[in-house]
Design a protein around this motif. Sequence first.
Motif, PDB file in Angstrom:
ATOM      1  N   PRO A  36       0.832  -1.210   0.000  1.00 44.50           N
ATOM      2  CA  PRO A  36       0.000   0.000   0.000  1.00 44.50           C
ATOM      3  C   PRO A  36       0.866   1.260   0.000  1.00 44.50           C
ATOM      4  N   ALA A  37       0.327   2.314  -0.613  1.00 44.22           N
ATOM      5  CA  ALA A  37       1.043   3.594  -0.656  1.00 44.22           C
ATOM      6  C   ALA A  37       1.248   4.123   0.753  1.00 44.22           C
ATOM      7  N   VAL A  38       2.334   4.851   0.956  1.00 45.80           N
ATOM      8  CA  VAL A  38       2.672   5.389   2.276  1.00 45.80           C
ATOM      9  C   VAL A  38       1.507   6.168   2.873  1.00 45.80           C
ATOM     10  N   ARG A  39       0.895   7.050   2.054  1.00 43.29           N
ATOM     11  CA  ARG A  39      -0.150   7.884   2.643  1.00 43.29           C
ATOM     12  C   ARG A  39      -1.411   7.080   2.976  1.00 43.29           C
ATOM     13  N   VAL A  40      -1.665   6.032   2.217  1.00 40.19           N
ATOM     14  CA  VAL A  40      -2.835   5.193   2.487  1.00 40.19           C
ATOM     15  C   VAL A  40      -2.655   4.440   3.805  1.00 40.19           C
ATOM     16  N   LEU A  41      -1.459   3.856   3.972  1.00 38.41           N
ATOM     17  CA  LEU A  41      -1.181   3.099   5.183  1.00 38.41           C
ATOM     18  C   LEU A  41      -1.153   4.015   6.406  1.00 38.41           C
ATOM     19  N   ALA A  42      -0.585   5.215   6.227  1.00 40.76           N
ATOM     20  CA  ALA A  42      -0.508   6.179   7.337  1.00 40.76           C
ATOM     21  C   ALA A  42      -1.903   6.523   7.826  1.00 40.76           C
ATOM     22  N   SER A  43      -2.784   6.718   6.872  1.00 36.88           N
ATOM     23  CA  SER A  43      -4.158   7.073   7.182  1.00 36.88           C
ATOM     24  C   SER A  43      -4.888   5.915   7.853  1.00 36.88           C
ATOM     25  N   GLU A  44      -4.696   4.721   7.318  1.00 34.89           N
ATOM     26  CA  GLU A  44      -5.351   3.523   7.848  1.00 34.89           C
ATOM     27  C   GLU A  44      -4.940   3.219   9.280  1.00 34.89           C
ATOM     28  N   LEU A  45      -3.627   3.322   9.552  1.00 31.13           N
ATOM     29  CA  LEU A  45      -3.106   2.954  10.855  1.00 31.13           C
ATOM     30  C   LEU A  45      -3.008   4.141  11.815  1.00 31.13           C
ATOM     31  N   THR A  46      -3.273   5.347  11.306  1.00 31.14           N
ATOM     32  CA  THR A  46      -3.088   6.589  12.075  1.00 31.14           C
ATOM     33  C   THR A  46      -1.673   6.675  12.646  1.00 31.14           C
ATOM     34  N   ILE A  47      -0.687   6.441  11.814  1.00 33.26           N
ATOM     35  CA  ILE A  47       0.688   6.702  12.243  1.00 33.26           C
ATOM     36  C   ILE A  47       1.405   7.587  11.230  1.00 33.26           C
ATOM     37  N   ASN A  48       2.436   8.207  11.709  1.00 36.25           N
ATOM     38  CA  ASN A  48       3.213   9.181  10.963  1.00 36.25           C
ATOM     39  C   ASN A  48       3.710   8.622   9.629  1.00 36.25           C
ATOM     40  N   PRO A  49       3.440   9.309   8.525  1.00 38.30           N
ATOM     41  CA  PRO A  49       3.891   8.808   7.229  1.00 38.30           C
ATOM     42  C   PRO A  49       5.409   8.674   7.128  1.00 38.30           C
ATOM     43  N   ASN A  50       6.135   9.501   7.886  1.00 37.73           N
ATOM     44  CA  ASN A  50       7.594   9.368   7.875  1.00 37.73           C
ATOM     45  C   ASN A  50       8.029   8.018   8.440  1.00 37.73           C
ATOM     46  N   THR A  51       7.254   7.530   9.409  1.00 36.83           N
ATOM     47  CA  THR A  51       7.546   6.223   9.996  1.00 36.83           C
ATOM     48  C   THR A  51       7.377   5.130   8.964  1.00 36.83           C
ATOM     49  N   ILE A  52       6.319   5.228   8.179  1.00 38.95           N
ATOM     50  CA  ILE A  52       6.052   4.218   7.156  1.00 38.95           C
ATOM     51  C   ILE A  52       7.134   4.277   6.089  1.00 38.95           C
ATOM     52  N   GLN A  53       7.497   5.486   5.725  1.00 44.61           N
ATOM     53  CA  GLN A  53       8.566   5.707   4.746  1.00 44.61           C
ATOM     54  C   GLN A  53       9.839   5.010   5.216  1.00 44.61           C
ATOM     55  N   LYS A  54      10.126   5.199   6.504  1.00 39.65           N
ATOM     56  CA  LYS A  54      11.316   4.603   7.103  1.00 39.65           C
ATOM     57  C   LYS A  54      11.265   3.089   7.037  1.00 39.65           C
ATOM     58  N   ALA A  55      10.095   2.546   7.367  1.00 41.96           N
ATOM     59  CA  ALA A  55       9.934   1.097   7.359  1.00 41.96           C
ATOM     60  C   ALA A  55      10.156   0.550   5.955  1.00 41.96           C
ATOM     61  N   TYR A  56       9.580   1.196   4.975  1.00 43.70           N
ATOM     62  CA  TYR A  56       9.745   0.759   3.583  1.00 43.70           C
ATOM     63  C   TYR A  56      11.203   0.829   3.159  1.00 43.70           C
ATOM     64  N   ARG A  57      11.886   1.895   3.612  1.00 42.96           N
ATOM     65  CA  ARG A  57      13.304   2.027   3.271  1.00 42.96           C
ATOM     66  C   ARG A  57      14.120   0.904   3.897  1.00 42.96           C
ATOM     67  N   GLU A  58      13.793   0.598   5.147  1.00 45.79           N
ATOM     68  CA  GLU A  58      14.502  -0.468   5.858  1.00 45.79           C
ATOM     69  C   GLU A  58      14.282  -1.808   5.171  1.00 45.79           C
ATOM     70  N   LEU A  59      13.033  -2.066   4.781  1.00 42.98           N
ATOM     71  CA  LEU A  59      12.719  -3.325   4.103  1.00 42.98           C
ATOM     72  C   LEU A  59      13.470  -3.424   2.780  1.00 42.98           C
TER      73      LEU A  59
END
Lengths: 129, 299
Positions: A36-59
């Motif tokens: 899922p796109a960063v902004r979609v997941l951020a919205s769904e989980l109510t967490i900071n999009p930068n966090t999701i970005q970081k997770a994707y980068r780490e993966l």
Amino acid sequence: MFELDLRSRAPMYEQLVEKIKEMIINNVLKPDQQLPAVRVLASELTINPNTIQKAYRELEHRGYIYSVPGKGSFVKPAVPGNNTARLRILENGLAKIISEMLYLGVPPQEIITRLKKLLSKKEGGKLDD
Amino acid sequence: MIEIERIGKRFQETVALREVSLSVRQGSIYGLVGSNGAGKTTLLKILAGIYKADSGALTIDSQPVFENYSIKGRTVFIPDAPYHFPNFTIKDMAHFYARIYPRWNQARFEKLEEVFNIEVKRRIRTLSKGMQRQVSFWLSLTLTPDLMILDEPLDGLDPVMRKKVKNLIIQDVAERKMTVIISSHNLRDMEDICDYIGILHQGEMLIQKDLDDLKSDVHKIQIAFSSDSPPALLQDLQVLYQEKRGSVLILIVRGPFSEIMSRMQSYRPAVLDILPLTLEEIFIYEMGDRGYEIKNVLY
């Protein structure tokens, strides 16, 4: 997509990385499937999009996913490479579990039998002795 | 997006801020935490252009803030005590803001009415504190700010509304890279949505870090040995706190996880747990290290 444990002490992005990894390892997320796109997941989980970005980068860094500029991130078909740090943590965890089993009276031979059973279930074949 | 360099501010005899520097990237949700009286509100008000700093430099998008209309038209500040004109209804406030803020979005205002579910004809001062705060958010989100400055924003909101407001803020950050700076004592909420944290104490910036880096830098160790603790155990370790509870030693240590793990394992302990800390715990232990702590008083 999934729920995260907000009460857990582990950093959010680590939880995300672990969850997505688990889904990839267990083939819930298939090779080349789009995440899922960063902004979609951020919205769904109510967490900071930068966090999701970081997770994707780490993966991506660990070799679990790849990204296509302008399109998004996708599951990598191949097996990831260097994981010594993670393996050490897992071995430590395994040591704890085994020592508790021994303490509770499970004979060493029994532990080996159970291990073999688990491995054969995962591999779908027989193990050498 | 925000660059603050060595800001100083005093109110007569009281020094509120002392050479405070901080930096916020666009699209970041920055959490400003600190002890009571640390200077958080003062800093936010300087950022909002309400106060003028005595010394130092402050820019938003490389422009100074004070009396800068174009920057102020893209910024919104929600103070910890929501203020609305007496006798104004929600509709009245909306009209007022619509004429001031260049990016007021009437369609959004109407859409958000479904979220907040308060009649626009209500006089704001007749609403409960929590509902007044909801109105503040409603109006703020409608003017499509590039920067939201929030002082204790979720205080007084019920859990359902908290989630809704957090979600709306995160959506704007995700969709259009809105920047947010939040001051709050509710570290659990902050931990959920901030990506960067600054800890202020007595007018000075103690630590400023990416939240995940902050968390990965401090660890709680529970360690026990079947015989005596090795005397060299604490050598060369940055220990913020230690306590012996029976045969278990509790340590709060700063440093990289892998190094600490291998160090501890080398002593062959019987029990070893290395746990991450919550933001609240990090705050308390860091403060304790600076001498700001509560010693349990026995009457």
